[in-house]
Motif scaffolding. Structure first.
Motif, PDB file in Angstrom:
ATOM      1  N   ASP A 247      17.730  -2.038 117.808  1.00 45.41           N
ATOM      2  CA  ASP A 247      17.531  -3.184 116.907  1.00 45.41           C
ATOM      3  C   ASP A 247      17.591  -4.516 117.648  1.00 45.41           C
ATOM      4  OD1 ASP A 247      17.215  -1.503 114.771  1.00 45.41           O
ATOM      5  OD2 ASP A 247      19.275  -1.710 114.049  1.00 45.41           O
ATOM      6  N   ASP A 248      18.411  -4.580 118.686  1.00 50.07           N
ATOM      7  CA  ASP A 248      18.556  -5.812 119.465  1.00 50.07           C
ATOM      8  C   ASP A 248      17.219  -6.254 120.079  1.00 50.07           C
ATOM      9  OD1 ASP A 248      20.377  -7.813 120.269  1.00 50.07           O
ATOM     10  OD2 ASP A 248      20.424  -6.978 122.302  1.00 50.07           O
ATOM     11  N   CYS A 249      16.354  -5.294 120.397  1.00 54.10           N
ATOM     12  CA  CYS A 249      15.043  -5.622 120.981  1.00 54.10           C
ATOM     13  C   CYS A 249      14.228  -6.491 120.027  1.00 54.10           C
ATOM     14  CB  CYS A 249      14.256  -4.346 121.295  1.00 54.10           C
ATOM     15  SG  CYS A 249      14.990  -3.318 122.566  1.00 54.10           S
ATOM     16  N   LYS A 250      14.178  -6.062 118.772  1.00 54.00           N
ATOM     17  CA  LYS A 250      13.406  -6.815 117.775  1.00 54.00           C
ATOM     18  C   LYS A 250      14.071  -8.149 117.451  1.00 54.00           C
ATOM     19  CE  LYS A 250      13.186  -2.866 115.447  1.00 54.00           C
ATOM     20  NZ  LYS A 250      12.951  -1.839 114.463  1.00 54.00           N
ATOM     21  N   LEU A 251      15.404  -8.135 117.333  1.00 53.33           N
ATOM     22  CA  LEU A 251      16.155  -9.348 117.021  1.00 53.33           C
ATOM     23  C   LEU A 251      15.919 -10.421 118.085  1.00 53.33           C
ATOM     24  CD1 LEU A 251      18.333 -10.763 115.258  1.00 53.33           C
ATOM     25  CD2 LEU A 251      20.013  -9.808 116.829  1.00 53.33           C
ATOM     26  N   ARG A 252      16.062 -10.051 119.350  1.00 50.30           N
ATOM     27  CA  ARG A 252      15.857 -11.015 120.446  1.00 50.30           C
ATOM     28  C   ARG A 252      14.416 -11.510 120.487  1.00 50.30           C
ATOM     29  NH1 ARG A 252      20.759 -12.444 120.592  1.00 50.30           N
ATOM     30  NH2 ARG A 252      22.207 -10.884 121.312  1.00 50.30           N
ATOM     31  N   PHE A 253      13.462 -10.624 120.204  1.00 54.24           N
ATOM     32  CA  PHE A 253      12.064 -11.046 120.189  1.00 54.24           C
ATOM     33  C   PHE A 253      11.821 -12.069 119.069  1.00 54.24           C
ATOM     34  CE2 PHE A 253       7.679 -10.687 118.670  1.00 54.24           C
ATOM     35  CZ  PHE A 253       7.024 -11.081 119.821  1.00 54.24           C
TER      36      PHE A 253
ATOM     37  N   GLU B 146      13.983 -14.133 117.894  1.00 53.48           N
ATOM     38  CA  GLU B 146      14.582 -15.390 118.338  1.00 53.48           C
ATOM     39  C   GLU B 146      13.629 -16.124 119.286  1.00 53.48           C
ATOM     40  OE1 GLU B 146      19.274 -13.948 118.207  1.00 53.48           O
ATOM     41  OE2 GLU B 146      18.287 -14.219 120.139  1.00 53.48           O
ATOM     42  N   LEU B 147      13.013 -15.383 120.188  1.00 54.14           N
ATOM     43  CA  LEU B 147      12.063 -16.002 121.121  1.00 54.14           C
ATOM     44  C   LEU B 147      10.879 -16.590 120.356  1.00 54.14           C
ATOM     45  CD1 LEU B 147      10.759 -14.785 124.497  1.00 54.14           C
ATOM     46  CD2 LEU B 147       9.110 -15.121 122.684  1.00 54.14           C
ATOM     47  N   LYS B 148      10.352 -15.811 119.417  1.00 50.90           N
ATOM     48  CA  LYS B 148       9.149 -16.224 118.689  1.00 50.90           C
ATOM     49  C   LYS B 148       9.416 -17.392 117.735  1.00 50.90           C
ATOM     50  CE  LYS B 148       7.170 -13.916 115.186  1.00 50.90           C
ATOM     51  NZ  LYS B 148       6.496 -12.880 114.431  1.00 50.90           N
ATOM     52  N   ALA B 149      10.468 -17.292 116.950  1.00 52.22           N
ATOM     53  CA  ALA B 149      10.706 -18.278 115.897  1.00 52.22           C
ATOM     54  C   ALA B 149      11.521 -19.484 116.351  1.00 52.22           C
ATOM     55  CB  ALA B 149      11.400 -17.612 114.709  1.00 52.22           C
ATOM     56  N   LYS B 150      12.554 -19.241 117.150  1.00 51.15           N
ATOM     57  CA  LYS B 150      13.468 -20.320 117.500  1.00 51.15           C
ATOM     58  C   LYS B 150      13.340 -20.802 118.934  1.00 51.15           C
ATOM     59  CE  LYS B 150      16.909 -18.291 114.436  1.00 51.15           C
ATOM     60  NZ  LYS B 150      18.077 -17.417 114.485  1.00 51.15           N
TER      61      LYS B 150
ATOM     62  N   ILE C 204       2.518 -15.896 123.568  1.00 50.94           N
ATOM     63  CA  ILE C 204       3.513 -14.875 123.870  1.00 50.94           C
ATOM     64  C   ILE C 204       2.804 -13.695 124.524  1.00 50.94           C
ATOM     65  CG2 ILE C 204       5.220 -13.292 122.919  1.00 50.94           C
ATOM     66  CD1 ILE C 204       5.725 -15.370 120.709  1.00 50.94           C
ATOM     67  N   PHE C 205       3.177 -13.448 125.775  1.00 46.75           N
ATOM     68  CA  PHE C 205       2.595 -12.367 126.562  1.00 46.75           C
ATOM     69  C   PHE C 205       3.507 -11.144 126.525  1.00 46.75           C
ATOM     70  CE2 PHE C 205       0.080 -15.727 128.294  1.00 46.75           C
ATOM     71  CZ  PHE C 205      -1.011 -15.148 128.930  1.00 46.75           C
ATOM     72  N   PHE C 206       2.894  -9.976 126.426  1.00 47.75           N
ATOM     73  CA  PHE C 206       3.607  -8.714 126.612  1.00 47.75           C
ATOM     74  C   PHE C 206       3.162  -8.166 127.957  1.00 47.75           C
ATOM     75  CE2 PHE C 206       3.879  -4.113 126.514  1.00 47.75           C
ATOM     76  CZ  PHE C 206       5.137  -3.894 125.993  1.00 47.75           C
TER      77      PHE C 206
ATOM     78  N   LEU D 140       7.170  -5.240 118.042  1.00 46.90           N
ATOM     79  CA  LEU D 140       7.296  -6.674 118.324  1.00 46.90           C
ATOM     80  C   LEU D 140       6.119  -7.405 117.684  1.00 46.90           C
ATOM     81  CD1 LEU D 140       8.264  -6.456 122.103  1.00 46.90           C
ATOM     82  CD2 LEU D 140       9.777  -6.393 120.112  1.00 46.90           C
ATOM     83  N   ASP D 141       6.312  -7.837 116.463  1.00 45.77           N
ATOM     84  CA  ASP D 141       5.231  -8.477 115.721  1.00 45.77           C
ATOM     85  C   ASP D 141       5.057  -9.923 116.170  1.00 45.77           C
ATOM     86  OD1 ASP D 141       3.245  -8.752 113.763  1.00 45.77           O
ATOM     87  OD2 ASP D 141       4.688  -9.629 112.372  1.00 45.77           O
ATOM     88  N   GLY D 142       3.914 -10.241 116.754  1.00 42.40           N
ATOM     89  CA  GLY D 142       3.658 -11.609 117.183  1.00 42.40           C
ATOM     90  C   GLY D 142       3.207 -11.707 118.628  1.00 42.40           C
TER      91      GLY D 142
END
Length: 132
Positions: A5-11, A13-17, A78-80, A107-109
């Motif tokens: 879950d931390d993977c999505k949460l951190r992503f 944060e990167l995307k939105a904040k 945002i690059f993957f 990772l939506d976005g």
């Protein structure tokens, strides 16, 4: 392959904040899940990001690339990055390759995807050319 879950949460944060410049993810083979390995602070740059990618192990990474358009308008993409160096173990490359699409969907976005086997395949010029 499970995604912690931390993977999505951190992503998010990167995307939105914009609380992170980049995130490096690692597959924990014992737990059969993707976990966050490294978080890059917003002040960190591209050089800091590339130092976090091991020379002989595969990783997934997300990088928030900021740039100026020809009209000097600041933008970001945002690059993957699928990091799979030639020197990595074959088994590791297979595991990362087979679980990449499923992980990326979590990772939506993500706007642009890069696959890199050495540093030249993801240098700043590659980011700039793909961002426009």
């Amino acid at each position: 392959m499970a995604v912690h879950d931390d993977c999505k949460l951190r992503f998010m944060e990167l995307k939105a904040k914009r609380t992170h410049r980049f995130i490096v993810y690692k597959i924990e083979e014992a737990q059969k899940q993707v976990v966050v390995e490294t978080l890059g602070e917003p002040a960190k740059g591209y050089e800091d990001f590339t130092k976090c990618l091991p020379a002989d192990e595969c990783r997934y990474a997300v990088y928030d690339f900021e740039y100026l358009t020809e009209g000097n308008v600041p933008k970001s993409r945002i690059f993957f990055i699928g990091w799979s160096p030639d020197t990595a173990r074959v088994r590791s490359k297979m595991i990362y390759a087979s679980s990449k699409d499923r992980f990326k969907r979590e990772l939506d976005g993500i706007q642009i995807e890069l696959q890199a086997t050495d540093a030249s395949e993801m240098d700043l010029d590659v980011f700039k050319s793909r961002a426009n």
